[in-house]
Motif scaffolding. Sequence first.
Motif, PDB file in Angstrom:
ATOM      1  N   ASP A 119       0.836  -1.194   0.000  1.00 56.18           N
ATOM      2  CA  ASP A 119       0.000   0.000   0.000  1.00 56.18           C
ATOM      3  C   ASP A 119       0.878   1.256   0.000  1.00 56.18           C
ATOM      4  OD1 ASP A 119      -2.213   1.616   0.065  1.00 56.18           O
ATOM      5  OD2 ASP A 119      -3.049   0.788   1.909  1.00 56.18           O
ATOM      6  N   GLU A 120       0.279   2.340  -0.450  1.00 57.69           N
ATOM      7  CA  GLU A 120       0.910   3.670  -0.437  1.00 57.69           C
ATOM      8  C   GLU A 120       2.190   3.711  -1.267  1.00 57.69           C
ATOM      9  OE1 GLU A 120       1.339   4.815   3.651  1.00 57.69           O
ATOM     10  OE2 GLU A 120      -0.823   4.964   3.971  1.00 57.69           O
ATOM     11  N   VAL A 121       2.168   3.046  -2.398  1.00 54.90           N
ATOM     12  CA  VAL A 121       3.310   3.119  -3.309  1.00 54.90           C
ATOM     13  C   VAL A 121       3.369   4.532  -3.886  1.00 54.90           C
ATOM     14  CG1 VAL A 121       4.336   2.244  -5.439  1.00 54.90           C
ATOM     15  CG2 VAL A 121       3.104   0.685  -3.900  1.00 54.90           C
ATOM     16  N   GLY A 122       4.508   5.191  -3.717  1.00 56.87           N
ATOM     17  CA  GLY A 122       4.663   6.552  -4.208  1.00 56.87           C
ATOM     18  C   GLY A 122       4.567   7.595  -3.128  1.00 56.87           C
ATOM     19  N   VAL A 123       4.178   7.220  -1.914  1.00 56.94           N
ATOM     20  CA  VAL A 123       4.118   8.173  -0.805  1.00 56.94           C
ATOM     21  C   VAL A 123       5.523   8.442  -0.275  1.00 56.94           C
ATOM     22  CG1 VAL A 123       3.233   8.543   1.548  1.00 56.94           C
ATOM     23  CG2 VAL A 123       1.772   7.509  -0.192  1.00 56.94           C
ATOM     24  N   GLN A 124       6.446   7.509  -0.506  1.00 53.75           N
ATOM     25  CA  GLN A 124       7.804   7.623   0.000  1.00 53.75           C
ATOM     26  C   GLN A 124       8.529   8.816  -0.625  1.00 53.75           C
ATOM     27  OE1 GLN A 124       6.537   5.205  -1.756  1.00 53.75           O
ATOM     28  NE2 GLN A 124       7.815   4.743  -3.528  1.00 53.75           N
ATOM     29  N   LYS A 125       9.722   9.097  -0.105  1.00 54.92           N
ATOM     30  CA  LYS A 125      10.499  10.257  -0.551  1.00 54.92           C
ATOM     31  C   LYS A 125      10.944  10.130  -2.002  1.00 54.92           C
ATOM     32  CE  LYS A 125      12.308  10.927   4.135  1.00 54.92           C
ATOM     33  NZ  LYS A 125      13.527  10.914   4.978  1.00 54.92           N
ATOM     34  N   GLY A 126      11.085   8.918  -2.471  1.00 57.32           N
ATOM     35  CA  GLY A 126      11.561   8.744  -3.834  1.00 57.32           C
ATOM     36  C   GLY A 126      13.069   8.796  -3.955  1.00 57.32           C
ATOM     37  N   SER A 127      13.758   8.512  -2.848  1.00 62.86           N
ATOM     38  CA  SER A 127      15.222   8.514  -2.880  1.00 62.86           C
ATOM     39  C   SER A 127      15.724   7.343  -3.701  1.00 62.86           C
ATOM     40  CB  SER A 127      15.778   8.424  -1.458  1.00 62.86           C
ATOM     41  OG  SER A 127      15.457   7.168  -0.885  1.00 62.86           O
ATOM     42  N   ASP A 128      16.976   7.427  -4.112  1.00 61.91           N
ATOM     43  CA  ASP A 128      17.562   6.346  -4.900  1.00 61.91           C
ATOM     44  C   ASP A 128      17.550   5.035  -4.125  1.00 61.91           C
ATOM     45  OD1 ASP A 128      18.011   8.037  -7.011  1.00 61.91           O
ATOM     46  OD2 ASP A 128      20.109   8.445  -6.501  1.00 61.91           O
ATOM     47  N   ALA A 129      17.794   5.103  -2.792  1.00 65.81           N
ATOM     48  CA  ALA A 129      17.814   3.887  -1.972  1.00 65.81           C
ATOM     49  C   ALA A 129      16.426   3.243  -1.936  1.00 65.81           C
ATOM     50  CB  ALA A 129      18.278   4.216  -0.557  1.00 65.81           C
ATOM     51  N   GLU A 130      15.382   4.057  -1.787  1.00 63.31           N
ATOM     52  CA  GLU A 130      14.021   3.515  -1.748  1.00 63.31           C
ATOM     53  C   GLU A 130      13.612   2.955  -3.102  1.00 63.31           C
ATOM     54  OE1 GLU A 130      12.136   6.280   1.825  1.00 63.31           O
ATOM     55  OE2 GLU A 130      11.788   6.807  -0.267  1.00 63.31           O
ATOM     56  N   ARG A 131      13.991   3.630  -4.160  1.00 65.08           N
ATOM     57  CA  ARG A 131      13.698   3.116  -5.496  1.00 65.08           C
ATOM     58  C   ARG A 131      14.369   1.761  -5.706  1.00 65.08           C
ATOM     59  NH1 ARG A 131      12.143   7.054  -9.526  1.00 65.08           N
ATOM     60  NH2 ARG A 131      11.915   9.129  -8.616  1.00 65.08           N
ATOM     61  N   ARG A 132      15.601   1.641  -5.233  1.00 64.68           N
ATOM     62  CA  ARG A 132      16.345   0.388  -5.404  1.00 64.68           C
ATOM     63  C   ARG A 132      15.673  -0.742  -4.634  1.00 64.68           C
ATOM     64  NH1 ARG A 132      19.732  -2.174  -2.280  1.00 64.68           N
ATOM     65  NH2 ARG A 132      19.848  -0.424  -0.816  1.00 64.68           N
ATOM     66  N   ILE A 133      15.221  -0.455  -3.404  1.00 61.45           N
ATOM     67  CA  ILE A 133      14.560  -1.471  -2.590  1.00 61.45           C
ATOM     68  C   ILE A 133      13.267  -1.929  -3.264  1.00 61.45           C
ATOM     69  CG2 ILE A 133      13.328  -1.860  -0.415  1.00 61.45           C
ATOM     70  CD1 ILE A 133      15.376   0.107   0.873  1.00 61.45           C
ATOM     71  N   LEU A 134      12.452  -0.957  -3.666  1.00 61.59           N
ATOM     72  CA  LEU A 134      11.172  -1.286  -4.297  1.00 61.59           C
ATOM     73  C   LEU A 134      11.386  -2.025  -5.609  1.00 61.59           C
ATOM     74  CD1 LEU A 134       8.147  -0.951  -3.859  1.00 61.59           C
ATOM     75  CD2 LEU A 134       8.257   1.211  -5.124  1.00 61.59           C
ATOM     76  N   PHE A 135      12.369  -1.573  -6.372  1.00 60.57           N
ATOM     77  CA  PHE A 135      12.665  -2.227  -7.643  1.00 60.57           C
ATOM     78  C   PHE A 135      13.087  -3.669  -7.408  1.00 60.57           C
ATOM     79  CE2 PHE A 135      15.285  -3.629 -11.124  1.00 60.57           C
ATOM     80  CZ  PHE A 135      14.667  -3.110 -12.250  1.00 60.57           C
ATOM     81  N   SER A 136      13.958  -3.892  -6.420  1.00 66.22           N
ATOM     82  CA  SER A 136      14.457  -5.244  -6.149  1.00 66.22           C
ATOM     83  C   SER A 136      13.324  -6.193  -5.788  1.00 66.22           C
ATOM     84  CB  SER A 136      15.482  -5.206  -5.018  1.00 66.22           C
ATOM     85  OG  SER A 136      15.898  -6.518  -4.669  1.00 66.22           O
ATOM     86  N   ILE A 137      12.431  -5.753  -4.900  1.00 68.70           N
ATOM     87  CA  ILE A 137      11.332  -6.611  -4.447  1.00 68.70           C
ATOM     88  C   ILE A 137      10.355  -6.886  -5.583  1.00 68.70           C
ATOM     89  CG2 ILE A 137       9.326  -6.730  -2.916  1.00 68.70           C
ATOM     90  CD1 ILE A 137      11.005  -5.125  -0.870  1.00 68.70           C
ATOM     91  N   LEU A 138       9.944  -5.835  -6.268  1.00 71.35           N
ATOM     92  CA  LEU A 138       8.949  -6.014  -7.331  1.00 71.35           C
ATOM     93  C   LEU A 138       9.512  -6.797  -8.506  1.00 71.35           C
ATOM     94  CD1 LEU A 138       7.111  -2.563  -7.392  1.00 71.35           C
ATOM     95  CD2 LEU A 138       6.328  -4.727  -6.422  1.00 71.35           C
ATOM     96  N   ASP A 139      10.732  -6.503  -8.882  1.00 74.62           N
ATOM     97  CA  ASP A 139      11.330  -7.207 -10.011  1.00 74.62           C
ATOM     98  C   ASP A 139      11.433  -8.701  -9.709  1.00 74.62           C
ATOM     99  OD1 ASP A 139      12.659  -7.005 -12.669  1.00 74.62           O
ATOM    100  OD2 ASP A 139      14.353  -7.834 -11.563  1.00 74.62           O
ATOM    101  N   THR A 140      11.864  -9.040  -8.485  1.00 78.47           N
ATOM    102  CA  THR A 140      11.976 -10.450  -8.100  1.00 78.47           C
ATOM    103  C   THR A 140      10.615 -11.115  -8.070  1.00 78.47           C
ATOM    104  OG1 THR A 140      13.947  -9.993  -6.769  1.00 78.47           O
ATOM    105  CG2 THR A 140      12.788 -12.054  -6.332  1.00 78.47           C
ATOM    106  N   ARG A 141       9.601 -10.429  -7.527  1.00 77.66           N
ATOM    107  CA  ARG A 141       8.268 -11.001  -7.435  1.00 77.66           C
ATOM    108  C   ARG A 141       7.673 -11.204  -8.830  1.00 77.66           C
ATOM    109  NH1 ARG A 141       6.028 -11.479  -2.649  1.00 77.66           N
ATOM    110  NH2 ARG A 141       3.958 -11.644  -3.585  1.00 77.66           N
TER     111      ARG A 141
END
Length: 279
Positions: free
Chosen positions: A203-225
């Motif tokens: 939930d609340e995808v996009g509410v985060q700051k949008g930092s490079d670290a957060e993008r990397r975390i989200l990318f890693s999880i979603l890409d793997t899933r």
Amino acid sequence: MTTFVSIGSLTGSIHPSLSGVLTKRKTVLNCPIHGDYEAEGIYLGSILKTQTKCPQCEEDQREAREAVEAVMRQEAIKKEVEERVAKSRVPLEYRTKSFDSFRVLNAEQGKALELSKRFVRGWEKAKAGGYGLLFLGSCGTGKTHLACSIVAALIANHQFLFPKYYRTSEIFSAVRKSYVPGSQTSEDEVLNYFSGIELLVIDEVGVQKGSDAERRILFSILDTRMTSNKPTILLSNLSAEGLCSLLGDRLYDRVRSKCVPALFVGQSMRKPATPDLFD
């Protein structure tokens, strides 16, 4: 009228006061509720040992016991489902939500409700193919309500399914905790945990700051899933263009190939708090 049927003799080492002939006797008795019935008694000599009761009374009692047992089973099932919904991390506010309590105020919400029900009905196909949902729309239009209703319905229908609900901020917080000196879990272990959940609601995808670290975390999880065929339900207040900008073209394209979109429009359905709440 009484009928006598000899069953046998008791002899040998039996105490003399118990010796005698066992007989089966049928007698018409009267039940104050159901009237006359034929009772069957076992006698030792002239002593009545056992006698059948009114068959209709016994049938009524059996049905009453079964009804009570059925209610107890349903209560146990309900409690077990509630416990599993709580363990899925569905927010307390949404644990009593369901498809039936979802208010449809426009055509898009109606389509989203039907899509959610269809996802539950087709869970086995969704699980096999790793297909999920993408809920996009403004605040308060029912995205979380329907996502949590899906979780509850699937838990009720599948005993060994353990979905999880997380906000993106909670995922980022869990990863950051792995950086703390002395942490017993590594970043990879945290990422693998979120990547491996059988059904994950984010939930609340996009509410985060949008930092490079957060993008990397989200990318890693979603890409793997997405590549591991793990069904995912994504909820965001962003537009399709905004989500594409957040995830990047490649991952967004992969998400769109796995998650069926639903658009939520309209004004917020959340009622504003008023002073009369305290009366």
